[in-house]
Design an enzyme around this catalytic site. Structure first.
Site, PDB file in Angstrom:
ATOM      1  CE  LYS A 168      -1.880   2.560   3.088  1.00  0.00           C
ATOM      2  NZ  LYS A 168      -1.729   3.852   2.378  1.00  0.00           N
ATOM      3  CD  GLU A 243      12.971   0.228   9.556  1.00  0.00           C
ATOM      4  OE1 GLU A 243      13.768   1.112   9.898  1.00  0.00           O
ATOM      5  OE2 GLU A 243      13.054  -0.952   9.935  1.00  0.00           O
ATOM      6  CB  CYS A 277      13.438   8.755   8.450  1.00  0.00           C
ATOM      7  SG  CYS A 277      14.334   7.646   7.345  1.00  0.00           S
ATOM      8  CD  GLU A 377      10.395  12.738  11.738  1.00  0.00           C
ATOM      9  OE1 GLU A 377       9.182  12.467  11.848  1.00  0.00           O
ATOM     10  OE2 GLU A 377      11.204  11.972  11.187  1.00  0.00           O
TER      11      GLU A 377
HETATM   12  P1  NAD Z   1       2.368   8.207   7.984  1.00  0.00           P
HETATM   13  O1  NAD Z   1       2.563   7.406   9.220  1.00  0.00           O
HETATM   14  O2  NAD Z   1       1.390   9.307   8.009  1.00  0.00           O
HETATM   15  O3  NAD Z   1       1.903   7.262   6.775  1.00  0.00           O
HETATM   16  C1  NAD Z   1       2.678   6.134   6.385  1.00  0.00           C
HETATM   17  C2  NAD Z   1       1.763   5.111   5.736  1.00  0.00           C
HETATM   18  O4  NAD Z   1       0.879   4.565   6.714  1.00  0.00           O
HETATM   19  C3  NAD Z   1       0.857   5.662   4.642  1.00  0.00           C
HETATM   20  O5  NAD Z   1       0.793   4.708   3.597  1.00  0.00           O
HETATM   21  C4  NAD Z   1      -0.477   5.819   5.337  1.00  0.00           C
HETATM   22  O6  NAD Z   1      -1.582   5.767   4.480  1.00  0.00           O
HETATM   23  C5  NAD Z   1      -0.464   4.612   6.250  1.00  0.00           C
HETATM   24  N1  NAD Z   1      -1.309   4.700   7.438  1.00  0.00           N
HETATM   25  C6  NAD Z   1      -1.776   5.814   8.062  1.00  0.00           C
HETATM   26  N2  NAD Z   1      -2.474   5.454   9.155  1.00  0.00           N
HETATM   27  C7  NAD Z   1      -2.445   4.108   9.238  1.00  0.00           C
HETATM   28  C8  NAD Z   1      -2.966   3.157  10.158  1.00  0.00           C
HETATM   29  N3  NAD Z   1      -3.672   3.531  11.228  1.00  0.00           N
HETATM   30  N4  NAD Z   1      -2.710   1.858   9.937  1.00  0.00           N
HETATM   31  C9  NAD Z   1      -1.970   1.465   8.883  1.00  0.00           C
HETATM   32  N5  NAD Z   1      -1.464   2.315   7.956  1.00  0.00           N
HETATM   33  C10 NAD Z   1      -1.683   3.624   8.149  1.00  0.00           C
HETATM   34  O7  NAD Z   1       3.821   8.694   7.562  1.00  0.00           O
HETATM   35  P2  NAD Z   1       4.208   9.657   6.339  1.00  0.00           P
HETATM   36  O8  NAD Z   1       3.765  11.039   6.681  1.00  0.00           O
HETATM   37  O9  NAD Z   1       3.775   9.048   5.058  1.00  0.00           O
HETATM   38  O10 NAD Z   1       5.793   9.584   6.368  1.00  0.00           O
HETATM   39  C11 NAD Z   1       6.611  10.441   7.114  1.00  0.00           C
HETATM   40  C12 NAD Z   1       7.142   9.737   8.330  1.00  0.00           C
HETATM   41  O11 NAD Z   1       7.790   8.540   7.927  1.00  0.00           O
HETATM   42  C13 NAD Z   1       8.186  10.539   9.065  1.00  0.00           C
HETATM   43  O12 NAD Z   1       8.006  10.434  10.449  1.00  0.00           O
HETATM   44  C14 NAD Z   1       9.494   9.853   8.652  1.00  0.00           C
HETATM   45  O13 NAD Z   1      10.553  10.017   9.568  1.00  0.00           O
HETATM   46  C15 NAD Z   1       9.068   8.438   8.523  1.00  0.00           C
HETATM   47  N6  NAD Z   1       9.974   7.701   7.643  1.00  0.00           N
HETATM   48  C16 NAD Z   1      10.812   6.787   8.213  1.00  0.00           C
HETATM   49  C17 NAD Z   1      11.712   6.082   7.424  1.00  0.00           C
HETATM   50  C18 NAD Z   1      12.620   5.060   8.013  1.00  0.00           C
HETATM   51  O14 NAD Z   1      13.197   4.284   7.255  1.00  0.00           O
HETATM   52  N7  NAD Z   1      12.799   5.011   9.330  1.00  0.00           N
HETATM   53  C19 NAD Z   1      11.741   6.317   6.043  1.00  0.00           C
HETATM   54  C20 NAD Z   1      10.869   7.254   5.495  1.00  0.00           C
HETATM   55  C21 NAD Z   1       9.985   7.933   6.319  1.00  0.00           C
END
Ligand code: NAD
Length: 474
Positions: A168, A243, A277, A377
């Site tokens: 997804k 992650e 991240c 962050e």
């Molecule tokens: P997010 O948590 O808002 O969304 C991530 C994904 O989760 C999306 O596909 C979203 O639709 C889905 N999602 C949202 N709510 C959900 C739920 N309740 N259950 C299951 N899936 C759900 O994150 P974002 O805004 O897309 O990404 C930014 C964040 O990601 C930042 O905090 C960043 O640091 C982190 N990030 C971490 C890494 C890593 O490797 N550690 C890499 C990239 C981004």
């Protein structure tokens, strides 16, 4: 839009608009998969899994190599798609495509290398055999900042080890993933049901996590979402690999190569408009060089070219109005708490793109440990710089965070570097360089930055479980 059992299907849930970050205009509307449609994708993945896992691993590796080849042939188009929906500069988008291809090729090369163990039994006439079995069906939930790289980081090890996948993408940036799936379906098809796609936002993701047909959730995203994923997964003891976010400290020691430190940290803070991240989120500089460092850092930030990501620029727009608001709010809070702006200061304008989510690269002085810009962050191009008197203080401030993903140290002194590596509670420490990770290393956060981890041997094996067979022949 779903790709299930080798065919495209319309999803019937609420459509979600995708915007061009450079203009703020809607460029697509992508429907969300309902819980029932997620269930259909999981059924297809379940049906396909045993046969897929019985194929020789070299055949699975060949599939990954074929996909890598297709992505390489279409690298320009994939990069253009990333530019359009993420707003990242073209050179960075091409880099992301190469990173994605790297995950596919690296994991494919494990096809003859996954080993089990044979142990002597405790009783006469017995040997014990430990083997790596797939977990089953993996739900791969991706964020918006590296849509293609994070997708491949998950699907490559999952598929190689005999799992099938329901992926997804983020609802903010689903278009490159749809493009990539079209390429795979057309030029490097997998057996039906092996690799499935569902689009949608939080509800679709939550349905994928809650469904008992999901054996493991590999999630990359925000810390709070990760916690909710883990809480839901706990109900069925579904495995998770999370992650999450980071608050990387960059420590610049008094003996550092300052040119290198400035260039590397500016890059690590402004890559993808600071939405990474592993971004350098706070800079801790030895007090004896802080003025020199800050002067050079501010000059380098002022030289950054902010503009349309398809052009020759260093910084594009932020991905969405929501992310722009979040970073603006973080800056306002920092200023209220006493920070001072050394350069930049918030919303930017770019000629011809009035509706875009532009943010001027901003450097802050006057910060103190404990201020939210030093602990939460920011995920945008804002750099707080803080002077430290000694290494104990630097390490204590660096560790004073609930995050523990990446950290950076710039020093030429062996003892300083080794002490730093020893004492930092972070999963990934870079010495005299910043971004990015290598596909064969290990990317994992300590503390609230995650659980599990990806890449390399250990990331790959996370998609397996150990099965033990006692062979009693006596
Ligand atoms: P997010 O948590 O808002 O969304 C991530 C994904 O989760 C999306 O596909 C979203 O639709 C889905 N999602 C949202 N709510 C959900 C739920 N309740 N259950 C299951 N899936 C759900 O994150 P974002 O805004 O897309 O990404 C930014 C964040 O990601 C930042 O905090 C960043 O640091 C982190 N990030 C971490 C890494 C890593 O490797 N550690 C890499 C990239 C981004």
């Amino acid at each position: 839009m779903s790709f299930v059992d080798g065919e495209w299907r319309e999803a019937s849930g609420t459509p979600i608009a995708v915007t061009d970050p450079a203009s703020g205009e809607e460029i697509a509307s992508v429907p969300s998969a309902t819980a029932a449609e997620v269930g259909d994708a999981l059924d297809a993945a379940r049906r396909a899994q045993r046969e897929w896992s019985r194929l020789p691993a070299t055949t699975r590796g060949d599939h990954l190599r074929a996909i890598a080849g297709v992505f390489a042939d279409h690298r320009e188009a994939l990069a253009d798609s990333l530019v359009r929906e993420v707003g990242k500069p073209k050179a960075q988008a091409l880099g992301e495509v190469e990173f994605a291809i790297g995950f596919l090729r690296y994991n494919a090369d494990w096809d003859r290398r996954i080993e089990g163990e044979i142990l002597p039994g405790d009783v006469p006439g017995e040997v014990i055999h430990l083997l790596r079995a797939p977990v089953g069906v993996v739900g791969a939930i991706c964020p918006w900042n590296f849509p293609l790289a994070v997708l491949c980081r998950k699907i490559a090890p999952a598929l190689l080890t005999g799992n099938t996948v329901v992926a997804k993408p983020s609802e903010v940036t689903p278009l490159t993933t749809l493009h990539a799936f079209r390429l795979v379906a057309e030029h490097a098809p997998l057996p039906p049901g092996v690799l499935n796609l569902v689009t949608g936002g939080r509800e679709t993701g939550a349905a994928l996590v809650a469904d008992p047909r999901t054996s493991m959730v590999s999630f990359t995203g925000h810390r709070d979402t990760g916690k909710s994923v883990m809480a839901t997964a706990a109900e069925r003891l579904t495995r998770v690999s999370l992650e999450l976010g980071g608050k990387a400290p960059a420590i610049v020691w008094r003996d550092a190569d300052l040119d290198l430190a400035v260039a590397s940290i500016v890059d690590a803070r402004h890559f993808n408009a600071g939405q990474v991240c592993t971004s350098a989120e706070r800079v801790l500089v030895h007090e004896s060089i802080v003025d020199d460092f800050t002067g050079r850092y501010v000059a380098a930030v002022e030289a950054l070219r902010v503009g349309h990501p398809s052009g020759e620029v260093d910084v594009g727009p932020m991905v969405s109005a929501a992310q722009h608001r979040k970073t603006s709010a973080a800056l306002e809070t920092a200023l209220r708490e006493g920070a001072t702006v050394l350069t930049g200061g918030g919303t930017a304008t770019v000629d011809g793109y009035a509706g875009g989510y532009w943010f001027t690269p901003t450097v802050l002085g006057g910060v103190r440990p404990g201020m939210s810009v030093m602990t939460e962050e920011t995920f945008g191009p804002v750099t707080p710089i803080y002077p430290v008197a000694d290494l104990d203080e630097a390490l204590a401030i660096a560790n004073d965070s609930r995050y523990g993903l990446s950290a950076y140290i710039f020093s030429r002194d062996y003892g300083t570097v080794m002490r730093t590596v020893d004492d930092l509670d972070f999963g990934e420490i870079y010495i005299n360089r910043t971004l990015g990770e290598s596909v064969h290393a290990h990317h994992a956060g300590f503390k609230e930055s995650g659980i599990g981890g990806e890449d390399g041997k250990w990331g790959l094996l996370r998609y397996t479980q150990i099965k033990t067979a006692y062979h009693h022949f006596g």
